[in-house]
Design an enzyme around this catalytic site. Sequence first.
Site, PDB file in Angstrom:
ATOM      1  N   ASP A   1      20.804 -13.913   0.265  1.00  0.00           N
ATOM      2  CA  ASP A   1      20.159 -15.231   0.213  1.00  0.00           C
ATOM      3  C   ASP A   1      20.904 -16.160   1.164  1.00  0.00           C
ATOM      4  O   ASP A   1      22.024 -15.870   1.586  1.00  0.00           O
ATOM      5  CB  ASP A   1      20.184 -15.797  -1.220  1.00  0.00           C
ATOM      6  N   SER A   2      20.292 -17.295   1.453  1.00  0.00           N
ATOM      7  CA  SER A   2      20.972 -18.299   2.273  1.00  0.00           C
ATOM      8  C   SER A   2      22.190 -18.865   1.531  1.00  0.00           C
ATOM      9  O   SER A   2      23.088 -19.410   2.162  1.00  0.00           O
ATOM     10  CB  SER A   2      19.997 -19.428   2.603  1.00  0.00           C
TER      11      SER A   2
ATOM     12  N   CYS B   1      15.778 -14.679  -0.409  1.00  0.00           N
ATOM     13  CA  CYS B   1      15.454 -16.011   0.107  1.00  0.00           C
ATOM     14  C   CYS B   1      14.011 -16.044   0.617  1.00  0.00           C
ATOM     15  O   CYS B   1      13.629 -15.218   1.451  1.00  0.00           O
ATOM     16  CB  CYS B   1      16.418 -16.326   1.240  1.00  0.00           C
TER      17      CYS B   1
ATOM     18  N   GLU C   1      20.915 -28.127  -6.284  1.00  0.00           N
ATOM     19  CA  GLU C   1      22.298 -27.934  -5.829  1.00  0.00           C
ATOM     20  C   GLU C   1      23.215 -29.022  -6.383  1.00  0.00           C
ATOM     21  O   GLU C   1      24.413 -28.813  -6.520  1.00  0.00           O
ATOM     22  CB  GLU C   1      22.346 -27.872  -4.301  1.00  0.00           C
TER      23      GLU C   1
ATOM     24  N   CYS D   1      10.463 -20.451  -3.818  1.00  0.00           N
ATOM     25  CA  CYS D   1      11.826 -20.807  -3.388  1.00  0.00           C
ATOM     26  C   CYS D   1      12.791 -20.355  -4.484  1.00  0.00           C
ATOM     27  O   CYS D   1      12.487 -20.502  -5.672  1.00  0.00           O
ATOM     28  CB  CYS D   1      11.914 -22.318  -3.181  1.00  0.00           C
TER      29      CYS D   1
ATOM     30  N   HIS E   1      15.317 -21.681  -5.635  1.00  0.00           N
ATOM     31  CA  HIS E   1      15.854 -22.718  -6.512  1.00  0.00           C
ATOM     32  C   HIS E   1      14.863 -23.221  -7.566  1.00  0.00           C
ATOM     33  O   HIS E   1      15.251 -23.850  -8.533  1.00  0.00           O
ATOM     34  CB  HIS E   1      16.284 -23.928  -5.674  1.00  0.00           C
TER      35      HIS E   1
HETATM   36  N1  DGL Z   1      16.923 -19.805  -0.456  1.00  0.00           N
HETATM   37  C1  DGL Z   1      15.982 -20.757   0.111  1.00  0.00           C
HETATM   38  C2  DGL Z   1      14.550 -20.271  -0.165  1.00  0.00           C
HETATM   39  O1  DGL Z   1      14.279 -19.549  -1.102  1.00  0.00           O
HETATM   40  C3  DGL Z   1      16.204 -22.155  -0.430  1.00  0.00           C
HETATM   41  C4  DGL Z   1      17.519 -22.777   0.008  1.00  0.00           C
HETATM   42  C5  DGL Z   1      17.627 -22.970   1.509  1.00  0.00           C
HETATM   43  O2  DGL Z   1      16.886 -23.811   2.074  1.00  0.00           O
HETATM   44  O3  DGL Z   1      18.458 -22.280   2.113  1.00  0.00           O
HETATM   45  O4  DGL Z   1      13.661 -20.610   0.566  1.00  0.00           O
END
Ligand code: DGL
Length: 272
Positions: free
Chosen positions: A10-11, A73, A151, A183, A185
């Site tokens: 993931d990011s 992600c 976050e 997403c 989050h």
């Molecule tokens: N992990 C990203 C997503 O699912 C969200 C957080 C980011 O913007 O890096 O799109």
Amino acid sequence: MNDAPIGIFDSGVGGLTVARAVSQLLPRESIVYIGDTARSPYGPKPIADVRRYSLEVLDDLVEQGVKMLVIACNTASAAMLRDARERYDVPVVEVIGPAVRTAMSTTRNGRIGVIGTSGTIGSRAYQDMLEVNENLTVFAEACPRFVEFVEAGITDSPEVLAVAEEYLAPLRHAGVDTLVLGCTHYPFLEGAISYVMGPDVSLVSSDSETAKDVYRQLVGRDLLAGLDAQSHHTYEATGSSADDFVQLAHRLMGREVRDVRLVQTGAIDLPR
Ligand code: DGL
């Protein structure tokens, strides 16, 4: 049978929702999780940069000997939907396909909403996959502030509800009966999103749908860990501080994440 770990990428920290869903369904599996915290968030970045970062991280996971790659992600999945499967010999699971399939089978009125980062919505990855079915009408909205709230550990304040009302108003007015949380989050905001959308709208969350796809593919390819396998979960981050990752992970997920190893992946660019 194969005892090698599953590589989850993931990011940042949000993809732990996918790791958690995978380990709930597959408790014997080992996991190596990498959060590209040095370059997160991916959501506002140009899709070409996200693609390059993602390939660097996935290359690293493959070098570590994982038996499967999971792109947790949504923004990264949107950026490299077409090429990750061609590049690697191990199976690649991403988050968009599983959520799209569930949304298609869930909707009753054919009107589906999708929310995600600016990168995910701008790429049209969800819209293109859903609109293959001509009977569906798709309404998509970028909700960039949702990631900031999560976050910061804020998921139930009046401000979250006010922002959710604003972002989701067009989807409510469009009469969607199914909403894809596109997403990592957004599962943390399910309370606010469901409150605003109302009880008649079904929420489809990419974390649990992706975990089911991981299960399906491991069984289908005879890649499940052996009955005596000892499960190890390893967490890695590309940022300069493991503490930030651990603190946020504890806030979001509880105590499961303890030791986080800092790794250098590819040519790390400073976050913009
Ligand atoms: N992990 C990203 C997503 O699912 C969200 C957080 C980011 O913007 O890096 O799109």
